[in-house]
Design a protein around this motif. Sequence first.
Motif, PDB file in Angstrom:
ATOM      1  N   ASP A 156       1.015  -1.136   0.077  1.00 33.02           N
ATOM      2  CA  ASP A 156      -0.160   0.072   0.046  1.00 33.02           C
ATOM      3  C   ASP A 156       0.741   1.107  -0.145  1.00 33.02           C
ATOM      4  OD1 ASP A 156      -1.622   2.152   0.407  1.00 33.02           O
ATOM      5  OD2 ASP A 156      -2.847   1.130   1.900  1.00 33.02           O
ATOM      6  N   PRO A 157       1.010   2.033  -1.024  1.00 27.94           N
ATOM      7  CA  PRO A 157       1.748   3.083  -1.244  1.00 27.94           C
ATOM      8  C   PRO A 157       1.464   4.470  -0.180  1.00 27.94           C
ATOM      9  CG  PRO A 157       0.302   3.200  -3.014  1.00 27.94           C
ATOM     10  CD  PRO A 157      -0.065   1.900  -2.482  1.00 27.94           C
ATOM     11  N   THR A 158       0.307   4.045   0.405  1.00 28.39           N
ATOM     12  CA  THR A 158      -0.292   5.307   1.271  1.00 28.39           C
ATOM     13  C   THR A 158      -0.084   5.142   2.629  1.00 28.39           C
ATOM     14  OG1 THR A 158      -2.460   4.552   1.809  1.00 28.39           O
ATOM     15  CG2 THR A 158      -2.336   5.626  -0.211  1.00 28.39           C
ATOM     16  N   THR A 159       0.926   4.173   3.093  1.00 30.23           N
ATOM     17  CA  THR A 159       1.306   3.897   4.429  1.00 30.23           C
ATOM     18  C   THR A 159       2.645   3.973   4.757  1.00 30.23           C
ATOM     19  OG1 THR A 159       1.658   1.452   4.245  1.00 30.23           O
ATOM     20  CG2 THR A 159      -0.786   2.215   4.670  1.00 30.23           C
ATOM     21  N   MET A 160       3.280   4.311   6.068  1.00 28.39           N
ATOM     22  CA  MET A 160       4.631   4.305   6.464  1.00 28.39           C
ATOM     23  C   MET A 160       5.520   3.284   5.876  1.00 28.39           C
ATOM     24  SD  MET A 160       5.516   7.502   6.886  1.00 28.39           S
ATOM     25  CE  MET A 160       7.202   7.209   7.799  1.00 28.39           C
ATOM     26  N   SER A 161       4.684   1.983   6.299  1.00 28.28           N
ATOM     27  CA  SER A 161       5.624   0.899   5.936  1.00 28.28           C
ATOM     28  C   SER A 161       5.491   0.416   4.460  1.00 28.28           C
ATOM     29  CB  SER A 161       4.765  -0.469   7.012  1.00 28.28           C
ATOM     30  OG  SER A 161       3.595  -0.650   6.425  1.00 28.28           O
ATOM     31  N   GLY A 162       4.579   0.931   3.680  1.00 28.76           N
ATOM     32  CA  GLY A 162       4.437   0.429   2.210  1.00 28.76           C
ATOM     33  C   GLY A 162       3.416  -0.754   2.325  1.00 28.76           C
ATOM     34  N   LEU A 163       2.943  -1.180   3.385  1.00 30.92           N
ATOM     35  CA  LEU A 163       2.220  -2.506   3.266  1.00 30.92           C
ATOM     36  C   LEU A 163       0.748  -2.203   3.726  1.00 30.92           C
ATOM     37  CD1 LEU A 163       4.819  -4.650   5.324  1.00 30.92           C
ATOM     38  CD2 LEU A 163       4.574  -4.457   2.810  1.00 30.92           C
ATOM     39  N   LEU A 164      -0.176  -3.108   3.564  1.00 33.93           N
ATOM     40  CA  LEU A 164      -1.370  -2.925   3.899  1.00 33.93           C
ATOM     41  C   LEU A 164      -1.358  -3.113   5.339  1.00 33.93           C
ATOM     42  CD1 LEU A 164      -3.423  -5.466   1.631  1.00 33.93           C
ATOM     43  CD2 LEU A 164      -3.605  -2.898   1.723  1.00 33.93           C
ATOM     44  N   GLU A 165      -1.918  -2.283   6.069  1.00 32.57           N
ATOM     45  CA  GLU A 165      -1.936  -2.053   7.703  1.00 32.57           C
ATOM     46  C   GLU A 165      -3.107  -2.954   8.276  1.00 32.57           C
ATOM     47  OE1 GLU A 165      -1.360   1.940   8.806  1.00 32.57           O
ATOM     48  OE2 GLU A 165       0.827   1.787   8.319  1.00 32.57           O
ATOM     49  N   ILE A 166      -2.650  -4.124   8.653  1.00 29.18           N
ATOM     50  CA  ILE A 166      -3.738  -4.885   9.295  1.00 29.18           C
ATOM     51  C   ILE A 166      -3.131  -5.083  10.946  1.00 29.18           C
ATOM     52  CG2 ILE A 166      -4.684  -5.870   7.268  1.00 29.18           C
ATOM     53  CD1 ILE A 166      -3.198  -8.407   7.845  1.00 29.18           C
ATOM     54  N   GLU A 167      -3.903  -5.774  11.484  1.00 25.92           N
ATOM     55  CA  GLU A 167      -3.576  -5.968  12.810  1.00 25.92           C
ATOM     56  C   GLU A 167      -2.110  -6.516  13.155  1.00 25.92           C
ATOM     57  OE1 GLU A 167      -5.418  -8.048  17.198  1.00 25.92           O
ATOM     58  OE2 GLU A 167      -6.526  -7.817  15.269  1.00 25.92           O
ATOM     59  N   ARG A 168      -1.863  -7.677  12.434  1.00 31.53           N
ATOM     60  CA  ARG A 168      -0.419  -8.384  12.753  1.00 31.53           C
ATOM     61  C   ARG A 168       0.174  -8.486  11.472  1.00 31.53           C
ATOM     62  NH1 ARG A 168      -0.167 -13.070  14.335  1.00 31.53           N
ATOM     63  NH2 ARG A 168      -2.485 -13.570  13.994  1.00 31.53           N
ATOM     64  N   ARG A 169       1.391  -8.286  11.189  1.00 26.46           N
ATOM     65  CA  ARG A 169       2.316  -8.584   9.981  1.00 26.46           C
ATOM     66  C   ARG A 169       2.214  -9.882   9.728  1.00 26.46           C
ATOM     67  NH1 ARG A 169       6.835  -6.849   7.057  1.00 26.46           N
ATOM     68  NH2 ARG A 169       7.119  -8.242   5.134  1.00 26.46           N
ATOM     69  N   GLU A 170       1.949 -10.815  10.393  1.00 24.31           N
ATOM     70  CA  GLU A 170       1.799 -12.374  10.400  1.00 24.31           C
ATOM     71  C   GLU A 170       0.636 -12.658   9.436  1.00 24.31           C
ATOM     72  OE1 GLU A 170       2.412 -11.159  13.209  1.00 24.31           O
ATOM     73  OE2 GLU A 170       4.441 -11.775  13.795  1.00 24.31           O
ATOM     74  N   MET A 171      -0.456 -12.013   9.877  1.00 24.74           N
ATOM     75  CA  MET A 171      -1.772 -12.049   9.138  1.00 24.74           C
ATOM     76  C   MET A 171      -1.706 -11.763   7.888  1.00 24.74           C
ATOM     77  SD  MET A 171      -4.476 -10.682  12.265  1.00 24.74           S
ATOM     78  CE  MET A 171      -5.996 -11.033  11.201  1.00 24.74           C
ATOM     79  N   LEU A 172      -0.948 -10.656   7.338  1.00 25.51           N
ATOM     80  CA  LEU A 172      -0.944  -9.901   6.059  1.00 25.51           C
ATOM     81  C   LEU A 172      -0.172 -10.976   5.154  1.00 25.51           C
ATOM     82  CD1 LEU A 172      -1.051  -7.911   3.880  1.00 25.51           C
ATOM     83  CD2 LEU A 172       1.382  -7.122   4.884  1.00 25.51           C
ATOM     84  N   GLU A 173       0.869 -11.750   5.849  1.00 26.11           N
ATOM     85  CA  GLU A 173       1.672 -12.807   5.037  1.00 26.11           C
ATOM     86  C   GLU A 173       0.877 -13.970   4.818  1.00 26.11           C
ATOM     87  OE1 GLU A 173       4.397 -12.039   3.513  1.00 26.11           O
ATOM     88  OE2 GLU A 173       4.712 -10.291   4.766  1.00 26.11           O
ATOM     89  N   GLU A 174      -0.049 -14.360   5.759  1.00 28.10           N
ATOM     90  CA  GLU A 174      -0.658 -15.748   5.827  1.00 28.10           C
ATOM     91  C   GLU A 174      -1.832 -15.406   4.820  1.00 28.10           C
ATOM     92  OE1 GLU A 174      -2.224 -16.194   9.933  1.00 28.10           O
ATOM     93  OE2 GLU A 174      -0.176 -16.730  10.707  1.00 28.10           O
ATOM     94  N   ASP A 175      -2.426 -14.205   4.771  1.00 28.93           N
ATOM     95  CA  ASP A 175      -3.723 -14.107   4.094  1.00 28.93           C
ATOM     96  C   ASP A 175      -3.454 -13.892   2.619  1.00 28.93           C
ATOM     97  OD1 ASP A 175      -5.279 -13.927   6.039  1.00 28.93           O
ATOM     98  OD2 ASP A 175      -5.516 -11.805   6.177  1.00 28.93           O
TER      99      ASP A 175
END
Length: 347
Positions: free
Chosen positions: A211-230
């Motif tokens: 996600d280019p609109t966040t500081m991390s450049g990633l979709l911001e969900i509750e846990r990074r592990e969830m993003l990778e799993e999903d």
Amino acid sequence: MSLSLSSLQNIPTCYASCSIGCKDEHTLPKKLEAISAAGFQAIELSMPDLLSFATMHLRHEVGPYDYDDLCAAARVVKTMCEAKGLKILILQPFANFEGWAEGSDERKDAFVRAKGWIRIMEACGTDMLQVGSSDTPEEIIGKDRSRFVSDLRELADMLAEKHFRLAYENWCWSTHASYWRDVWDIVQKVDRHNIGLCLDTFQTAGGEWADPTTMSGLLEIERREMLEEDFQISLDDLSEQVPKDKIYFLQISDAYKPKEPFKNEVGEDGLRPRGRWSHDFRPLPFEGYLPVVKVTKAVLKTGFRGWFSYEVFDGGPEGKGKEYEMEPFAKAAVECQKKLLEACADS
């Protein structure tokens, strides 16, 4: 599915004409020379390149609806490509086609464009039209998927009369079909033999993981592990659910993480953040931060061994432009292809 390196060695390679060249003197003939010299077997012919070439070749301004002139220029491009051993894989990008209100001027225009582009396809000798999922605002075209299906079915039938195919691509900033699941659902509902998918490493990872609109450049969900799993679940589903013969080609690029997050709003150019990101922040794989290898492996696990097409828009890490010479730039993509396949192989 095991991915041995030997099973990946005969994948054909293509280069999008729109994704090379950074100077006015980088004309289409010079682009073809660089792409051919690097060892690519095909090009995606971009309409902006054809328009520029037609104006240069015919020595008068040629517009996007001047189909007689565009067909004349397309026949010359076909001859140039044949002389360099290049196939014209597709004509692209056909945009904002589906979903207009019945009887509207916009819908009439969409089908006028479709007929004109089909003429150009005949002239240049390609059998495939790339269609990007529309980014026309939702308040105009709505989200009634049956309308999109109906329009694309009609377009597929028009193409079938010429034995042509339709490659439908999810653009990650689309207002109605931004994920691979969306375009796959639509393709199944269109239910025509000549419609399939154009998958894209940027569009897939750029929509579901980054996600280019966040500081991390990633979709911001509750846990990074969830993003990778999903994201891995999505890729596994792609591998299991999409038949290899319904993938017409795979476009390859990475993305730079913007140094400053984009504003989460539609810009003055009418583009959403991911659309602006796509235009200027897309280098070759391994030069950005997207999980390009993961996406590519998921596609290969379907059994697909068709065209890999490099479509990069490398404006540098700040997206402000990048000076380069075309031949080394194209050759870097050839080396990248080798590195990508090695990274995808299990052994």
